[in-house]
Write a protein that holds these residues in place. Sequence first.
Motif, PDB file in Angstrom:
ATOM      1  N   ALA A  95      41.499   7.289  63.187  1.00 25.85           N
ATOM      2  CA  ALA A  95      40.782   6.304  63.022  1.00 25.85           C
ATOM      3  C   ALA A  95      39.183   7.007  62.777  1.00 25.85           C
ATOM      4  O   ALA A  95      38.623   5.810  61.920  1.00 25.85           O
ATOM      5  CB  ALA A  95      40.511   6.205  64.805  1.00 25.85           C
ATOM      6  N   SER A  96      38.698   7.911  62.729  1.00 29.86           N
ATOM      7  CA  SER A  96      37.601   8.120  62.725  1.00 29.86           C
ATOM      8  C   SER A  96      37.310   8.338  61.237  1.00 29.86           C
ATOM      9  O   SER A  96      36.322   8.231  60.718  1.00 29.86           O
ATOM     10  CB  SER A  96      37.104   9.147  62.998  1.00 29.86           C
ATOM     11  OG  SER A  96      38.488  10.484  62.834  1.00 29.86           O
ATOM     12  N   LYS A  97      38.598   8.781  60.415  1.00 33.17           N
ATOM     13  CA  LYS A  97      38.267   9.160  59.390  1.00 33.17           C
ATOM     14  C   LYS A  97      38.420   7.743  58.331  1.00 33.17           C
ATOM     15  O   LYS A  97      37.376   6.984  57.046  1.00 33.17           O
ATOM     16  CB  LYS A  97      39.781   9.849  58.421  1.00 33.17           C
ATOM     17  CG  LYS A  97      39.753  11.083  58.250  1.00 33.17           C
ATOM     18  CD  LYS A  97      38.361  11.765  58.020  1.00 33.17           C
ATOM     19  CE  LYS A  97      39.105  13.691  57.284  1.00 33.17           C
ATOM     20  NZ  LYS A  97      38.930  13.921  56.621  1.00 33.17           N
ATOM     21  N   LEU A  98      38.441   6.404  59.430  1.00 27.46           N
ATOM     22  CA  LEU A  98      38.851   4.940  58.268  1.00 27.46           C
ATOM     23  C   LEU A  98      37.350   4.684  58.552  1.00 27.46           C
ATOM     24  O   LEU A  98      37.338   3.872  57.476  1.00 27.46           O
ATOM     25  CB  LEU A  98      39.916   4.418  59.203  1.00 27.46           C
ATOM     26  CG  LEU A  98      40.853   4.788  58.410  1.00 27.46           C
ATOM     27  CD1 LEU A  98      41.994   3.893  59.757  1.00 27.46           C
ATOM     28  CD2 LEU A  98      42.005   3.911  57.067  1.00 27.46           C
ATOM     29  N   MET A  99      36.800   4.941  59.276  1.00 29.76           N
ATOM     30  CA  MET A  99      35.247   4.474  60.129  1.00 29.76           C
ATOM     31  C   MET A  99      34.626   5.191  59.364  1.00 29.76           C
ATOM     32  O   MET A  99      33.196   4.278  59.837  1.00 29.76           O
ATOM     33  CB  MET A  99      35.342   4.315  61.391  1.00 29.76           C
ATOM     34  CG  MET A  99      36.234   2.968  62.394  1.00 29.76           C
ATOM     35  SD  MET A  99      35.898   1.647  61.692  1.00 29.76           S
ATOM     36  CE  MET A  99      34.579   0.940  62.105  1.00 29.76           C
ATOM     37  N   GLY A 134      41.643   5.179  73.009  1.00 34.84           N
ATOM     38  CA  GLY A 134      41.874   4.508  71.600  1.00 34.84           C
ATOM     39  C   GLY A 134      43.323   3.605  72.705  1.00 34.84           C
ATOM     40  O   GLY A 134      43.571   2.739  72.101  1.00 34.84           O
ATOM     41  N   GLY A 135      44.195   4.995  72.561  1.00 37.21           N
ATOM     42  CA  GLY A 135      45.334   4.352  73.433  1.00 37.21           C
ATOM     43  C   GLY A 135      44.961   3.327  74.670  1.00 37.21           C
ATOM     44  O   GLY A 135      46.082   2.747  74.584  1.00 37.21           O
ATOM     45  N   LEU A 136      44.818   3.077  75.209  1.00 37.37           N
ATOM     46  CA  LEU A 136      44.506   2.683  76.387  1.00 37.37           C
ATOM     47  C   LEU A 136      43.837   1.297  75.618  1.00 37.37           C
ATOM     48  O   LEU A 136      44.394   0.010  76.194  1.00 37.37           O
ATOM     49  CB  LEU A 136      44.017   3.634  77.482  1.00 37.37           C
ATOM     50  CG  LEU A 136      44.317   4.642  78.014  1.00 37.37           C
ATOM     51  CD1 LEU A 136      42.438   4.809  79.030  1.00 37.37           C
ATOM     52  CD2 LEU A 136      44.966   3.825  79.083  1.00 37.37           C
ATOM     53  N   VAL A 137      42.582   1.381  74.889  1.00 38.46           N
ATOM     54  CA  VAL A 137      41.864  -0.083  74.575  1.00 38.46           C
ATOM     55  C   VAL A 137      42.797  -1.290  73.628  1.00 38.46           C
ATOM     56  O   VAL A 137      43.602  -2.131  73.725  1.00 38.46           O
ATOM     57  CB  VAL A 137      41.235   0.514  73.723  1.00 38.46           C
ATOM     58  CG1 VAL A 137      40.626  -1.289  73.019  1.00 38.46           C
ATOM     59  CG2 VAL A 137      39.453   0.771  74.808  1.00 38.46           C
ATOM     60  N   GLY A 138      43.824  -0.209  72.941  1.00 43.98           N
ATOM     61  CA  GLY A 138      44.640  -0.540  71.785  1.00 43.98           C
ATOM     62  C   GLY A 138      45.939  -1.110  72.322  1.00 43.98           C
ATOM     63  O   GLY A 138      46.756  -2.410  72.523  1.00 43.98           O
ATOM     64  N   SER A 139      46.785  -0.385  73.619  1.00 46.62           N
ATOM     65  CA  SER A 139      47.945  -0.840  74.684  1.00 46.62           C
ATOM     66  C   SER A 139      46.975  -2.348  75.142  1.00 46.62           C
ATOM     67  O   SER A 139      48.108  -3.103  75.845  1.00 46.62           O
ATOM     68  CB  SER A 139      48.293   0.164  76.132  1.00 46.62           C
ATOM     69  OG  SER A 139      48.748   1.732  75.135  1.00 46.62           O
ATOM     70  N   TRP A 140      45.500  -2.824  76.562  1.00 42.18           N
ATOM     71  CA  TRP A 140      45.722  -3.293  76.745  1.00 42.18           C
ATOM     72  C   TRP A 140      45.283  -4.890  75.934  1.00 42.18           C
ATOM     73  O   TRP A 140      45.724  -6.265  75.861  1.00 42.18           O
ATOM     74  CB  TRP A 140      44.290  -3.083  77.095  1.00 42.18           C
ATOM     75  CG  TRP A 140      43.354  -3.658  78.010  1.00 42.18           C
ATOM     76  CD1 TRP A 140      43.523  -4.563  79.303  1.00 42.18           C
ATOM     77  CD2 TRP A 140      42.393  -4.589  77.208  1.00 42.18           C
ATOM     78  NE1 TRP A 140      43.094  -5.812  79.686  1.00 42.18           N
ATOM     79  CE2 TRP A 140      41.924  -6.072  78.581  1.00 42.18           C
ATOM     80  CE3 TRP A 140      41.377  -4.658  76.345  1.00 42.18           C
ATOM     81  CZ2 TRP A 140      41.029  -6.730  78.809  1.00 42.18           C
ATOM     82  CZ3 TRP A 140      40.710  -5.899  76.303  1.00 42.18           C
ATOM     83  CH2 TRP A 140      39.996  -6.367  77.414  1.00 42.18           C
ATOM     84  N   VAL A 141      44.789  -4.755  74.307  1.00 45.80           N
ATOM     85  CA  VAL A 141      45.112  -5.755  73.442  1.00 45.80           C
ATOM     86  C   VAL A 141      45.682  -6.335  73.272  1.00 45.80           C
ATOM     87  O   VAL A 141      45.837  -7.391  72.833  1.00 45.80           O
ATOM     88  CB  VAL A 141      43.659  -5.018  72.374  1.00 45.80           C
ATOM     89  CG1 VAL A 141      43.849  -5.916  71.016  1.00 45.80           C
ATOM     90  CG2 VAL A 141      42.468  -4.793  72.557  1.00 45.80           C
ATOM     91  N   PHE A 142      47.112  -5.542  72.814  1.00 44.53           N
ATOM     92  CA  PHE A 142      48.350  -5.526  72.377  1.00 44.53           C
ATOM     93  C   PHE A 142      48.893  -6.640  73.570  1.00 44.53           C
ATOM     94  O   PHE A 142      49.710  -7.172  73.003  1.00 44.53           O
ATOM     95  CB  PHE A 142      48.830  -4.661  71.796  1.00 44.53           C
ATOM     96  CG  PHE A 142      48.762  -4.040  70.315  1.00 44.53           C
ATOM     97  CD1 PHE A 142      47.797  -4.396  70.093  1.00 44.53           C
ATOM     98  CD2 PHE A 142      49.464  -3.143  69.579  1.00 44.53           C
ATOM     99  CE1 PHE A 142      46.744  -4.227  68.708  1.00 44.53           C
ATOM    100  CE2 PHE A 142      49.110  -2.558  68.794  1.00 44.53           C
ATOM    101  CZ  PHE A 142      47.961  -3.265  67.773  1.00 44.53           C
ATOM    102  N   ASN A 143      49.105  -5.965  74.450  1.00 45.02           N
ATOM    103  CA  ASN A 143      49.287  -6.835  75.965  1.00 45.02           C
ATOM    104  C   ASN A 143      48.244  -8.157  76.048  1.00 45.02           C
ATOM    105  O   ASN A 143      49.122  -9.153  76.190  1.00 45.02           O
ATOM    106  CB  ASN A 143      49.229  -6.066  76.795  1.00 45.02           C
ATOM    107  CG  ASN A 143      50.134  -4.854  76.939  1.00 45.02           C
ATOM    108  OD1 ASN A 143      51.278  -4.939  76.246  1.00 45.02           O
ATOM    109  ND2 ASN A 143      50.279  -4.219  77.716  1.00 45.02           N
ATOM    110  N   ALA A 176      42.087   3.114  68.843  1.00 41.01           N
ATOM    111  CA  ALA A 176      40.179   4.170  68.162  1.00 41.01           C
ATOM    112  C   ALA A 176      39.257   2.829  67.663  1.00 41.01           C
ATOM    113  O   ALA A 176      38.248   3.425  67.323  1.00 41.01           O
ATOM    114  CB  ALA A 176      40.737   5.444  68.097  1.00 41.01           C
ATOM    115  N   ILE A 177      40.212   2.473  67.295  1.00 43.62           N
ATOM    116  CA  ILE A 177      38.894   1.867  65.649  1.00 43.62           C
ATOM    117  C   ILE A 177      38.347   0.968  66.158  1.00 43.62           C
ATOM    118  O   ILE A 177      37.145   0.070  66.375  1.00 43.62           O
ATOM    119  CB  ILE A 177      39.791   1.295  64.550  1.00 43.62           C
ATOM    120  CG1 ILE A 177      40.055   2.223  63.584  1.00 43.62           C
ATOM    121  CG2 ILE A 177      39.070   0.148  63.676  1.00 43.62           C
ATOM    122  CD1 ILE A 177      41.373   1.801  62.840  1.00 43.62           C
ATOM    123  N   ILE A 178      38.599   0.491  67.923  1.00 45.10           N
ATOM    124  CA  ILE A 178      37.964  -0.970  68.092  1.00 45.10           C
ATOM    125  C   ILE A 178      36.767  -0.531  69.055  1.00 45.10           C
ATOM    126  O   ILE A 178      36.108  -0.581  69.172  1.00 45.10           O
ATOM    127  CB  ILE A 178      39.038  -1.589  68.895  1.00 45.10           C
ATOM    128  CG1 ILE A 178      39.989  -2.342  68.000  1.00 45.10           C
ATOM    129  CG2 ILE A 178      37.773  -2.626  70.592  1.00 45.10           C
ATOM    130  CD1 ILE A 178      40.780  -3.076  69.239  1.00 45.10           C
TER     131      ILE A 178
END
Length: 80
Positions: A17-21, A38-47, A68-70
């Motif tokens: 994520a840090s490389k991409l951003m 990022g894992g927590l945020v990603g899981s929440w958004v995907f759910n 992590a990108i978010i």
Amino acid sequence: MGFIGSIIVGIIAGFIASKLMSGSSKGCWINLLLGIVGGLVGSWVFNLLGISWEPGWVGEIGTATIGAIIVLWIWAKIKG
């Protein structure tokens, strides 16, 4: 996945994520923290969106990386 596996996934996801951003890595500890959050945020958004990945390393790294990108995007907007 165990504790060590989660740390490895967090570091990989934060690094990607840090490389991409920003084009550069933030350091091992920041990448780890970024990947875990990022894992927590990603899981929440995907759910919320009803999206599910294949179980396993690839799905977990993908979810954590997108989260992590978010987080990095929100941080950049707050920071100005």
